[in-house]
Design a protein around this motif. Structure first.
Motif, PDB file in Angstrom:
ATOM      1  N   LYS A   2       1.050  -1.438  -0.118  1.00  0.00           N
ATOM      2  CA  LYS A   2       0.383  -0.184  -0.215  1.00  0.00           C
ATOM      3  C   LYS A   2       1.071   1.307   0.282  1.00  0.00           C
ATOM      4  O   LYS A   2       1.864   1.312   1.159  1.00  0.00           O
ATOM      5  CB  LYS A   2      -1.058   0.110   1.323  1.00  0.00           C
ATOM      6  N   GLU A   6      -1.783   7.501   0.254  1.00  0.00           N
ATOM      7  CA  GLU A   6      -3.423   6.337   0.185  1.00  0.00           C
ATOM      8  C   GLU A   6      -4.351   7.501   0.824  1.00  0.00           C
ATOM      9  O   GLU A   6      -4.154   7.116   2.675  1.00  0.00           O
ATOM     10  CB  GLU A   6      -3.513   5.397  -0.052  1.00  0.00           C
ATOM     11  N   VAL A   7      -5.654   7.759   1.124  1.00  0.00           N
ATOM     12  CA  VAL A   7      -6.232   7.746   1.871  1.00  0.00           C
ATOM     13  C   VAL A   7      -7.593   6.722   1.094  1.00  0.00           C
ATOM     14  O   VAL A   7      -7.625   6.504   0.160  1.00  0.00           O
ATOM     15  CB  VAL A   7      -6.681   9.587   1.195  1.00  0.00           C
ATOM     16  N   SER A   8      -8.134   6.030   2.267  1.00  0.00           N
ATOM     17  CA  SER A   8      -8.994   5.054   1.671  1.00  0.00           C
ATOM     18  C   SER A   8     -10.705   6.281   1.985  1.00  0.00           C
ATOM     19  O   SER A   8     -10.601   7.799   2.129  1.00  0.00           O
ATOM     20  CB  SER A   8      -9.668   4.532   3.155  1.00  0.00           C
ATOM     21  N   SER A   9     -10.653   5.128   1.509  1.00  0.00           N
ATOM     22  CA  SER A   9     -12.476   6.647   0.556  1.00  0.00           C
ATOM     23  C   SER A   9     -13.458   6.907   2.125  1.00  0.00           C
ATOM     24  O   SER A   9     -14.307   7.985   1.757  1.00  0.00           O
ATOM     25  CB  SER A   9     -13.722   5.840  -0.510  1.00  0.00           C
ATOM     26  N   LYS A  60      -9.117  17.351  -9.044  1.00  0.00           N
ATOM     27  CA  LYS A  60     -10.257  16.246  -9.651  1.00  0.00           C
ATOM     28  C   LYS A  60      -9.881  16.522 -11.190  1.00  0.00           C
ATOM     29  O   LYS A  60     -10.009  17.682 -11.242  1.00  0.00           O
ATOM     30  CB  LYS A  60     -11.174  15.979  -9.151  1.00  0.00           C
ATOM     31  N   CYS A  95      -3.664  11.621  -0.955  1.00  0.00           N
ATOM     32  CA  CYS A  95      -3.927  11.610  -2.299  1.00  0.00           C
ATOM     33  C   CYS A  95      -5.350  10.079  -2.748  1.00  0.00           C
ATOM     34  O   CYS A  95      -4.914   9.080  -1.680  1.00  0.00           O
ATOM     35  CB  CYS A  95      -3.204  10.898  -3.235  1.00  0.00           C
ATOM     36  N   THR A  96      -5.446   9.515  -3.233  1.00  0.00           N
ATOM     37  CA  THR A  96      -6.281   8.446  -3.802  1.00  0.00           C
ATOM     38  C   THR A  96      -5.529   8.347  -5.556  1.00  0.00           C
ATOM     39  O   THR A  96      -5.948   8.933  -6.034  1.00  0.00           O
ATOM     40  CB  THR A  96      -7.873   8.752  -4.048  1.00  0.00           C
ATOM     41  N   THR A  97      -5.294   6.764  -5.362  1.00  0.00           N
ATOM     42  CA  THR A  97      -4.708   6.692  -6.723  1.00  0.00           C
ATOM     43  C   THR A  97      -5.560   4.880  -7.351  1.00  0.00           C
ATOM     44  O   THR A  97      -4.811   4.089  -8.569  1.00  0.00           O
ATOM     45  CB  THR A  97      -3.355   6.974  -7.111  1.00  0.00           C
ATOM     46  N   ASP A  98      -6.566   4.677  -6.307  1.00  0.00           N
ATOM     47  CA  ASP A  98      -7.344   3.658  -6.890  1.00  0.00           C
ATOM     48  C   ASP A  98      -7.716   3.510  -7.922  1.00  0.00           C
ATOM     49  O   ASP A  98      -7.721   3.783  -8.314  1.00  0.00           O
ATOM     50  CB  ASP A  98      -8.181   3.152  -5.595  1.00  0.00           C
ATOM     51  N   LEU A 101     -10.965   3.711  -8.365  1.00  0.00           N
ATOM     52  CA  LEU A 101     -11.604   5.240  -8.225  1.00  0.00           C
ATOM     53  C   LEU A 101     -11.198   6.259  -9.250  1.00  0.00           C
ATOM     54  O   LEU A 101     -10.182   6.655  -9.541  1.00  0.00           O
ATOM     55  CB  LEU A 101     -11.254   6.143  -6.638  1.00  0.00           C
ATOM     56  N   CYS A 104      -7.312  10.968  -7.157  1.00  0.00           N
ATOM     57  CA  CYS A 104      -7.520  12.841  -6.363  1.00  0.00           C
ATOM     58  C   CYS A 104      -6.130  13.581  -6.080  1.00  0.00           C
ATOM     59  O   CYS A 104      -5.674  12.345  -5.258  1.00  0.00           O
ATOM     60  CB  CYS A 104      -8.602  12.738  -4.975  1.00  0.00           C
TER      61      CYS A 104
END
Length: 135
Positions: A2, A6-9, A60, A95-98, A101, A104
């Motif tokens: 991980k 990363e930040v979880s939704s 975004k 950030c979110t890079t999953d 999703l 962001c």
């Protein structure tokens, strides 16, 4: 493995009705981050900067963005990760890079808006004060 950024939704709330600004390639919304921002773990000296349970700006891509724009945005996120936190810059908090999703970039929220608007407003305030002084 991980990514530490990363930040979880469930940790990030994006206020889609509170658009802060937009440019040619991205849209920025106000948001709220629950818990400590990843930057607090990555650069512990930053933990005192109140990046826990805080307001954030969330950058975004617009819905119409193509794959090329998405790749460019992910590169921007990677660049911001390499810079990390700096007290004189609006910095990445997480950030979110999953791939499931939308990507962001979570950055510091500037309560006075962007720098250009802030400088223009201050200039107008100074002009108004000077006008009242001479009247």
């Amino acid at each position: 493995m991980k990514d530490a950024w990363e930040v979880s939704s469930n940790q990030l709330k994006i206020f889609d009705h509170m658009k802060l600004g937009s440019g040619a390639f991205c849209v920025v919304f106000k948001g709220r981050l629950e818990g400590a921002a990843p930057i607090c773990k990555i650069q512990p000296s930053v933990a005192t900067q109140c990046f826990e349970n805080c307001e954030v700006a969330v950058k975004k891509l617009p819905e119409y963005a193509d794959e090329s724009a998405k790749n460019d945005f992910v590169q921007e996120i990677d660049f911001m990760k390499r810079i990390g936190y700096h007290s004189h810059l609006v910095s990445i908090l997480g950030c979110t890079t999953d791939p499931r999703l939308d990507p962001c970039l979570i950055i510091e929220y500037c309560c006075n808006g962007d720098l250009l608007k802030y400088v223009r407003n201050r200039r107008l305030e100074i002009i108004e004060v000077n006008l009242h002084t001479f009247m």
